[in-house]
Design a protein around this motif. Structure first.
Motif, PDB file in Angstrom:
ATOM      1  N   THR A   5       0.855  -1.177   0.000  1.00  0.00           N
ATOM      2  CA  THR A   5       0.000   0.000   0.000  1.00  0.00           C
ATOM      3  C   THR A   5       0.893   1.229   0.000  1.00  0.00           C
ATOM      4  OG1 THR A   5      -1.693  -1.164   1.246  1.00  0.00           O
ATOM      5  CG2 THR A   5      -1.822   1.218   1.228  1.00  0.00           C
ATOM      6  N   HIS A  47      -6.706   2.212  -5.242  1.00  0.00           N
ATOM      7  CA  HIS A  47      -7.363   3.124  -4.310  1.00  0.00           C
ATOM      8  C   HIS A  47      -6.534   4.368  -4.014  1.00  0.00           C
ATOM      9  CE1 HIS A  47      -4.665   0.714  -1.864  1.00  0.00           C
ATOM     10  NE2 HIS A  47      -4.662   1.724  -1.009  1.00  0.00           N
ATOM     11  N   ASP A  49      -4.108   7.694  -5.131  1.00  0.00           N
ATOM     12  CA  ASP A  49      -4.001   8.655  -6.216  1.00  0.00           C
ATOM     13  C   ASP A  49      -2.536   8.801  -6.612  1.00  0.00           C
ATOM     14  OD1 ASP A  49      -4.543  10.585  -8.060  1.00  0.00           O
ATOM     15  OD2 ASP A  49      -4.574  12.208  -6.597  1.00  0.00           O
ATOM     16  N   ASN A 111     -15.661   6.883  -9.991  1.00  0.00           N
ATOM     17  CA  ASN A 111     -15.604   7.080  -8.549  1.00  0.00           C
ATOM     18  C   ASN A 111     -15.038   8.464  -8.252  1.00  0.00           C
ATOM     19  OD1 ASN A 111     -12.863   6.801  -9.011  1.00  0.00           O
ATOM     20  ND2 ASN A 111     -12.755   4.736  -8.187  1.00  0.00           N
TER      21      ASN A 111
END
Length: 149
Positions: A5, A47, A49, A111
């Motif tokens: 992540t 998820h 940017d 989204n």
């Protein structure tokens, strides 16, 4: 193995410049959407940017295949009677930025990230753009239109 992540410190937003001369609209918009989402980076996460800024120049010289010059592009302002209908031929002459922006917008996810990523798209009808201080890297699209050859 743990899932990677990216942290906010890992995210960087590079600048790319794409020349739309004689490039088919669909091929151009898929490459631009990939750069806007950051899918060309090894630290890509859907998820996060991690997208880039993309400058598209020569939008008026983009190639349209098939019978798209007679096809219409719709836009609604949200007000009563606010439906706007323009053909691609009219838009190519008057507002070629709208053609590329709407094609790229359709290829981004639906989204909250899409609005942020689309804000990093800078489309110009001609060769001139005001983003030279950012020192954009040239992104070459190898396959150009067959009609242009």
């Amino acid at each position: 193995m743990k899932t990677f992540t990216p942290k906010p410190a890992d995210l960087s937003h590079e600048w790319y410049i794409v020349d739309a001369t004689d490039v088919v609209l669909g091929r151009l918009s898929t490459q631009v959407a990939t750069l806007l989402r950051g899918k060309n980076k090894p630290t890509y996460a859907p998820h996060a940017d991690s997208g880039n800024h993309v400058i598209v120049i020569n939008a008026a010289k983009v190639a349209l295949t098939g019978n798209k010059l007679g096809k219409e592009l719709y836009k609604h302002s949200g007000r009563p009677g606010g439906l706007r209908r323009d053909t691609y031929a009219q838009l190519l002459a008057n507002n070629p930025e709208r053609i590329i922006t709407s094609a790229v917008k359709g290829m981004l996810p639906k989204n909250k990230l899409a609005k942020v990523q689309l804000g990093r798209l800078h489309v110009f009808a001609g060769e001139e753009h005001p983003h030279t201080p950012q020192k954009p890297q040239v992104f070459e699209i190898a396959q150009v239109s067959q009609q242009a050859k």
